[in-house]
Design an enzyme around this catalytic site. Structure first.
Site, PDB file in Angstrom:
ATOM      1  N   ASP A 297      39.785  13.081  -3.369  1.00 43.75           N
ATOM      2  CA  ASP A 297      40.469  14.238  -2.794  1.00 43.75           C
ATOM      3  C   ASP A 297      41.825  13.871  -2.193  1.00 43.75           C
ATOM      4  O   ASP A 297      42.770  14.671  -2.230  1.00 43.75           O
ATOM      5  CB  ASP A 297      39.596  14.888  -1.724  1.00 43.75           C
TER       6      ASP A 297
ATOM      7  N   SER B 292      24.836  10.550  -2.593  1.00 44.12           N
ATOM      8  CA  SER B 292      24.860  10.771  -1.164  1.00 44.12           C
ATOM      9  C   SER B 292      26.051  10.076  -0.489  1.00 44.12           C
ATOM     10  O   SER B 292      27.186  10.476  -0.667  1.00 44.12           O
ATOM     11  CB  SER B 292      23.521  10.317  -0.571  1.00 44.12           C
TER      12      SER B 292
ATOM     13  N   LYS C 242      24.123  14.698  -4.836  1.00 40.10           N
ATOM     14  CA  LYS C 242      23.269  14.887  -3.664  1.00 40.10           C
ATOM     15  C   LYS C 242      24.156  15.134  -2.452  1.00 40.10           C
ATOM     16  O   LYS C 242      24.746  14.221  -1.908  1.00 40.10           O
ATOM     17  CB  LYS C 242      22.380  13.650  -3.477  1.00 40.10           C
TER      18      LYS C 242
END
Length: 535
Positions: free
Chosen positions: A305, A294, A319
């Site tokens: 990224d 999460s 999640k």
């Protein structure tokens, strides 16, 4: 499961993202819902009028709500009103009480840790003390449970509680009057220099106070030269979405997308980095594993990224759902999934959840398939390919975040013996029963956790004494397993003593000797080649 509770509650593996609180609008919004409400109301009236036995309607309704939510997704859940406060405390970041960690051993309340600066420490409560009475009432025996202790010792700030202590090497019981106060729940378990130039921060959860803790911690560490920082998110099950965004912001320059959310009834909501962070330019390693979920995955995904950090470890939990808490009329709470979140490249890392049985046993299945030991056991489809935003590196969506550097789970030194010692709580019991008698002597000889790690040695007589204690507590000592796991047992025993003397940070500082994943991250970071793909 160990019968343990942190009076600053120990955070369990919760895997959720929390957004702001809301109150439910009780008016049906369309005819379909109105019809179903009337249908359910009709059924309750039928039960009330005609059912053969007495009906507990509150219980029946709660079970119906749980059943309804179980048909949706694994993270939409119902929390009864009586449990709301205790469930929220780990993320709120504080509660009102006396400030101890306790454990019930042989029907007796044992103080494991005293929170620094808390009311219990102020009056002189020590780790190893046994609580015999609370407000002059006997507080030991089979009826003493975690809930019993919590209800007795917690209370509003400014109120008092009388605690009677049995202390090692004292023949008389000792009475303490403790004034309750607000007790912080720290979300950073450990922070220190592993070696010169190598900073380490372990974040346990994403709570309201996490960012203040992080800023104070990193600024303290920056007083020394930092070659690279290891941010440890292993086992971190999540927390507040806003906190995850704020932590990622500490590592990124302004204007970079950190995460965005979108749901059927929720428009796209983008979160971007803002002002200069506290560690915006330095080299960074992020450790993740199969229990990182999460909010942890938001931070890890943003770092990956933007090519800001090297991710090491194993595939994260997967999640990618966002929950909002909604309060019902009686003070109960529904955590309802309202959106999915996406990393800056557009990845949704939520793993499939149509088969609830597979979902809940996913980590166990990963172990069986060999994924935790071998990276080539992970099979992700080409349709989930993405590329990082600066260096165009290949990354994947769906089913968690894949690290840049795979570090296998090391079970080579584990055995049934080493597992039993943990499961049956032998380390903590031994420290409380035996080592507590030497507390003052140990602290005089080893005043800090750094001195302790460097100079304290588990000699054969102490090790054998521990094994005899284990035997007396129904642990069977298998010689082959002992030979295999001796180094683990030795290190965990030393770390357990350190926790008793210096708190939880003392434990992590000393368990480093057998933390293969962390030591591998240090090794690769020092080599430097791993950073060449980023910097």
């Amino acid at each position: 499961m160990k019968k343990i509770i942190v009076f600053i509650i120990i955070f369990y593996f919760s895997t959720f993202i929390y957004s702001q609180k809301n109150t439910v609008n009780i008016e049906p919004v369309n005819d379909i819902i109105s019809t179903q409400v009337q249908k359910f109301s009709q059924l309750l009236n039928l039960l009330d009028r005609y059912y053969v036995d007495t009906v507990n309607f509150s219980h029946l309704t709660e079970e119906a709500i749980k059943g309804l939510l179980s048909e949706l997704d694994p993270h939409s859940v119902y929390i009864p009103a009586k449990d709301v406060k205790s469930v929220e405390e780990p993320l709120v970041g504080s509660f009102e009480g006396i400030g101890i960690t306790f454990q019930i051993i042989r029907d007796t309340i044992n103080v494991i840790e005293v929170i620094s600066g808390g009311p219990a420490e102020i009056v002189g409560i020590f780790p190893g003390d046994k609580i015999i009475k609370i407000d002059d009432s006997v507080a030991y025996g089979s009826y003493v449970t975690n809930d019993y202790v919590t209800k007795k010792l917690r209370g509003p700030k400014g109120t008092s509680v009388k605690v009677t202590i049995k202390r090692v090497n004292h023949s008389e019981l000792i009475d303490f009057i403790i004034i309750r106060d607000k007790i912080p729940l720290n979300s950073i378990n450990a922070a220190y220099m592993l070696e010169p130039g190598i900073a380490y921060i372990k974040v346990d959860r994403f709570a309201r106070n996490t960012i203040n803790e992080f800023k104070n911690t990193i600024n303290e560490l920056k007083k020394e030269k930092i070659d690279f920082l290891i941010l440890d998110l292993r086992g971190n099950g999540g927390g507040y979405l806003s906190t995850a965004v704020q932590l990622a912001d500490e590592f990124l320059d302004a204007g970079k997308l950190i995460v965005y959310t979108q749901g059927r009834s929720m428009p796209v909501n983008k979160y971007a980095s803002s002002a200069k962070g506290e560690y915006q330019d330095g080299k960074l390693i992020v450790l993740i594993d199969e229990r990182s979920a999460s909010a942890s995955e938001i931070v890890a995904g943003a770092m990956q990224d933007w090519d800001r950090a090297i991710l090491m470890g194993r595939r994260s939990f997967g999640k990618g759902l966002v929950q909002n808490p909604y309060y019902l009329l009686d003070g109960s709470l529904v955590r309802l999934t309202i959106a999915k979140y996406y990393t800056p490249t557009g990845r949704c890392i939520q793993k499939p959840y149509s088969n609830s049985n597979e979902y809940y046993h996913d980590i166990e299945n990963r172990l069986k398939k060999g994924e935790l030991m071998h990276p080539d056991s992970v099979h992700l489809p080409d349709s989930l390919k993405y590329y990082t935003l600066n260096k165009n590196r290949l990354v994947y969506g769906g089913g968690g975040i894949m690290p840049d550097v795979f570090i296998p789970l090391d079970t080579s030194l584990s055995s049934e013996l080493s597992n039993q010692l943990v499961r049956k709580n032998i380390y903590n019991m031994y420290v409380i029963d035996i080592i507590s008698k030497e507390r003052e002597k140990l602290l005089n000889s080893y005043p800090t956790k750094e001195v302790f790690r460097k100079k304290f040695i588990i000699y054969d007589d102490l090790f054998n004494n521990f094994l005899n204690y284990a035997k007396n507590n129904e642990i069977e000592i298998n010689n082959d397993e002992l030979e295999r796991s001796k180094s683990i047992i030795n290190c965990v025993l030393k770390a357990s003593i350190a926790r008793y003397l210096y708190g939880v940070s003392g434990y992590y500082y000393n368990i480093y000797e057998i933390d293969y994943e962390l030591k591998k991250a240090v090794e690769l970071g020092k080599d430097g080649k791993v950073f060449e793909q980023l910097y």
